[in-house]
Design a protein around this motif. Structure first.
Motif, mmCIF file in Angstrom:
data_model
loop_
_atom_site.group_PDB
_atom_site.id
_atom_site.type_symbol
_atom_site.label_atom_id
_atom_site.label_comp_id
_atom_site.label_asym_id
_atom_site.label_seq_id
_atom_site.Cartn_x
_atom_site.Cartn_y
_atom_site.Cartn_z
ATOM 1 N N ASP A 112 9.120 9.752 4.383
ATOM 2 C CA ASP A 112 9.154 8.802 3.709
ATOM 3 C C ASP A 112 8.859 7.798 4.319
ATOM 4 N N ASP A 113 9.201 6.960 3.902
ATOM 5 C CA ASP A 113 8.637 5.672 4.629
ATOM 6 C C ASP A 113 7.786 5.311 5.816
ATOM 7 N N ALA A 114 9.171 5.755 6.753
ATOM 8 C CA ALA A 114 8.773 5.752 8.055
ATOM 9 C C ALA A 114 8.324 6.813 8.680
ATOM 10 N N GLY A 115 8.140 7.942 8.089
ATOM 11 C CA GLY A 115 7.266 9.479 8.502
ATOM 12 C C GLY A 115 5.574 8.561 8.305
ATOM 13 N N TYR A 116 5.413 7.811 6.839
ATOM 14 C CA TYR A 116 4.213 7.443 6.760
ATOM 15 C C TYR A 116 3.865 6.502 8.077
ATOM 16 N N ILE A 151 0.965 -1.249 0.061
ATOM 17 C CA ILE A 151 -0.175 -0.408 0.291
ATOM 18 C C ILE A 151 0.771 0.785 -0.061
ATOM 19 N N THR A 152 0.821 1.989 -1.548
ATOM 20 C CA THR A 152 2.081 3.263 -1.230
ATOM 21 C C THR A 152 0.846 4.909 -1.173
ATOM 22 N N GLY A 153 1.099 5.159 0.189
ATOM 23 C CA GLY A 153 0.414 6.154 0.633
ATOM 24 C C GLY A 153 1.207 7.926 -0.832
ATOM 25 N N SER A 154 -0.236 8.340 -1.153
ATOM 26 C CA SER A 154 0.960 9.170 -1.987
ATOM 27 C C SER A 154 -0.221 11.240 -1.718
ATOM 28 N N ALA A 155 0.360 12.033 -1.214
ATOM 29 C CA ALA A 155 0.016 13.492 -0.948
ATOM 30 C C ALA A 155 1.466 14.715 -1.252
ATOM 31 N N ARG A 156 1.274 15.769 -1.356
ATOM 32 C CA ARG A 156 1.572 16.123 -0.898
ATOM 33 C C ARG A 156 2.674 16.548 -0.632
ATOM 34 N N THR A 157 2.286 16.578 1.116
ATOM 35 C CA THR A 157 3.168 16.401 1.892
ATOM 36 C C THR A 157 4.569 16.031 1.525
ATOM 37 N N ASP A 158 5.648 16.155 1.919
ATOM 38 C CA ASP A 158 7.353 15.502 2.003
ATOM 39 C C ASP A 158 7.337 14.242 3.360
ATOM 40 N N GLU A 218 4.289 6.092 10.832
ATOM 41 C CA GLU A 218 3.935 7.197 12.061
ATOM 42 C C GLU A 218 3.359 7.921 11.929
ATOM 43 N N PHE A 219 2.744 7.834 10.836
ATOM 44 C CA PHE A 219 1.507 9.138 10.902
ATOM 45 C C PHE A 219 0.261 8.346 10.706
ATOM 46 N N ALA A 220 0.888 7.176 10.170
ATOM 47 C CA ALA A 220 -0.557 6.100 10.419
ATOM 48 C C ALA A 220 -0.453 5.178 11.175
ATOM 49 N N LYS A 221 0.473 5.227 12.002
ATOM 50 C CA LYS A 221 -0.368 4.560 13.298
ATOM 51 C C LYS A 221 -0.604 5.335 14.351
ATOM 52 N N LYS A 222 -0.456 7.222 14.088
ATOM 53 C CA LYS A 222 -1.317 7.991 15.137
ATOM 54 C C LYS A 222 -2.345 7.861 14.316
ATOM 55 N N ALA A 223 -3.260 7.540 13.160
ATOM 56 C CA ALA A 223 -4.074 7.667 12.686
ATOM 57 C C ALA A 223 -4.986 6.444 13.524
ATOM 58 N N LEU A 262 2.194 -1.800 9.087
ATOM 59 C CA LEU A 262 2.484 -1.084 8.622
ATOM 60 C C LEU A 262 3.552 -1.160 8.367
ATOM 61 N N ASP A 263 3.894 -2.768 7.835
ATOM 62 C CA ASP A 263 5.242 -2.998 7.033
ATOM 63 C C ASP A 263 4.901 -2.661 5.366
ATOM 64 N N ARG A 264 3.679 -2.608 5.067
ATOM 65 C CA ARG A 264 3.083 -3.214 3.935
ATOM 66 C C ARG A 264 3.066 -1.471 3.532
ATOM 67 N N LEU A 265 3.189 0.052 4.231
ATOM 68 C CA LEU A 265 2.612 0.857 3.780
ATOM 69 C C LEU A 265 4.513 1.439 3.310
ATOM 70 N N PHE A 266 4.075 2.022 2.091
ATOM 71 C CA PHE A 266 5.781 2.926 2.021
ATOM 72 C C PHE A 266 4.331 4.363 1.350
#
Length: 487
Positions: free
Chosen positions: A51-55, A42-49, A57-62, A81-85
């Motif tokens: 990296d994989d680890a940052g996303y 699962i690859t997330g994409s948005a304008r926010t800069d 962490e973002f997903a875990k908070k959500a 979370l291992d699936r996320l990029f």
């Protein structure tokens, strides 16, 4: 029609509110239950800069915020979370797409794209995807609403999408179609023999569809001011519910047959002439009032300026075909209403003769109520005799026969609508997605009403927050001898 699971999922808008509240919890739920394909990334994409680890962490908070306690599992969460990029992309800038293509790599095993963005960016997004090879035969795309603001803009968006994605690889999302109770409409109608003989103009007096919200603008002021209740709720959710109630029996439960029958309903919707709109449509805008015992401001005060945007719509619609000729469909939606409720109420015709009238027995027409939220149940109101010797007359009373989804299926987990829709997108099942001809027929019906508003200079009537809308909405039904189902 594609029915092969993909190996990769790409989420545009991966840092937005919808992703945090619905998409990530839904995908986690599917993962935790072992329903996602093995190895799906699962690859997330948005304008926010980021990296994989940052996303991650973002997903875990959500997920920490929006997952219910009973769904939390640390092991499942870690492997999810291992699936996320993540790869940042500016949809308006084609130079950012090559990095996305490089991040995704080989998509010959199938790629599903979930596109939730402003309609103005659709064409740029499709062009960017096509230029970097992310729109080939192994790629399908899911489109989140709004898909335009009228027929012309919807056609423009659909044309832009069709350049790269033919209809069999395009999945237009209406999350109401993923709700369990919405699908139960089809099970009730076509899985039981006793409804079909009376499910027509001979047996049904009227149909009411209500989607009532107690919330106001919340954080959606920018969008809602340009959309209003008609575009936000009627054009998609309410008309889709109408189609499920009114459609002919499909030969099979699949994407082609179900959507063929829904499309026939939309083509049969009576298009209103401008002079007919004031008699058949009521619009409103909420004012000051009280909701759940708390004072709330008017729409204009929340917005910070005067506005002619409608927050309430009630429509008397007709379907001009053999099954439904003469049966009114009353459609209603509004914000800051008395209670939160989504339901369909089907009132059957009265019995042709009451043998109890001479003994004082009063009959009420039977009614079938399909409640979608906040509770989920099906209720059939039938007449029954009150216990007694009847020496002073026969006393009849309306009693409910209840089917509570929560009670009857207590052992089954109630899934978020997006769980089903995301899984269907990944697996390639189009049954619960909306086809282009449906969308455009819906817009023709809506555009005619909006043209009538302009022609008649029809402005929303104010109603107090915490009510059931303008008093004119009551008159809309009462002129036909009908009362809104407000209990």
């Amino acid at each position: 029609m594609q029915r092969k699971p993909v190996g990769k999922l790409l989420l545009f808008g991966a840092t937005g509110d919808l992703a945090q509240r619905m998409l990530l919890p839904s995908l986690y739920g599917l993962h935790a239950d072992g329903l996602l394909p093995e190895g799906l990334t699962i690859t997330g994409s948005a304008r926010t800069d980021m990296d994989d680890a940052g996303y991650r962490e973002f997903a875990k908070k959500a997920l920490d915020e929006f997952l219910t306690e009973d769904r939390r599992d640390e092991g499942a969460l870690a492997s999810f979370l291992d699936r996320l990029f993540y790869q940042s992309v500016d949809l308006s800038n084609p130079d950012t797409f090559p990095a996305l293509a490089e991040k995704l790599g080989d998509v010959s095993g199938g790629l599903a794209i979930y596109l939730s963005t402003a309609p103005s960016l659709f064409e740029a997004a499709i062009t960017g995807l096509e230029q970097v090879g992310l729109a080939g035969e192994t790629v399908r795309i899911g489109l989140e609403k709004p898909l335009g603001y009228d027929l012309a803009s919807s056609q423009e968006i659909n044309d832009a999408v069709a350049v790269a994605f033919p209809e069999d690889r395009t999945y237009r999302i209406d999350h109401y179609l993923g709700k369990e109770t919405v699908q139960n409409i089809l099970a009730l109608r076509f899985g039981n023999s006793f409804f079909e003989p009376v499910w027509n103009a001979r047996g049904i007096d009227n149909v009411q569809i209500t989607i009532a919200e107690t919330v106001g603008l919340e954080e959606r002021a920018g969008y809602y001011e340009t959309a209003g209740a008609m575009r936000d709720m009627v054009q998609n959710h309410i008309l889709q519910l109408l189609a499920l109630v009114a459609m002919e029996p499909p030969a099979k439960f699949d994407g082609n047959d179900v959507r063929d029958e829904k499309s026939k309903v939309f083509r049969s919707l009576r298009i209103m002439k401008p002079e007919e709109v004031p008699q058949n449509v009521v619009t409103g805008q909420y004012g000051d009032g009280a909701v759940k015992g708390e004072f709330v401001k008017s729409y204009a005060d929340e917005l910070g300026k005067p506005s002619s945007t409608e927050t309430f719509v009630a429509i008397k619609a007709h379907i001009d075909n053999w099954r439904w000729q003469g049966v009114p469909f009353y459609l209603r939606t509004g914000k800051r209403m008395a209670t939160r409720r989504s339901e369909i109420a089907i009132q059957f015709k009265a019995v042709p003769h009451s043998m109890f009238a001479g003994r004082g027995g009063l009959l009420q027409p039977n009614m079938l109520i399909i409640r979608l939220q906040p509770e989920e149940y099906v209720q059939l109101l039938v007449m029954a005799k009150e216990p007694g010797l009847d020496r002073d007359g026969v006393r009849l009373r309306e009693v409910p026969l209840n089917l509570s989804m929560d009670a009857e299926f207590a052992g089954s987990r109630r899934r978020i609508a997006y769980e089903r829709l995301l899984l269907d997108l990944i697996e390639g099942d189009q049954t619960l997605f909306v086809r282009r001809d449906e969308v455009e027929a819906q817009w023709r019906f809506i555009d005619a009403i909006r043209a009538g508003w302009v022609a008649n200079d029809q402005k929303p009537k104010h109603y107090p927050s915490g009510s059931w809308g303008p008093s004119a909405a009551i008159g809309l039904t009462e002129r036909g001898g009908v009362t809104w189902q407000d209990d």
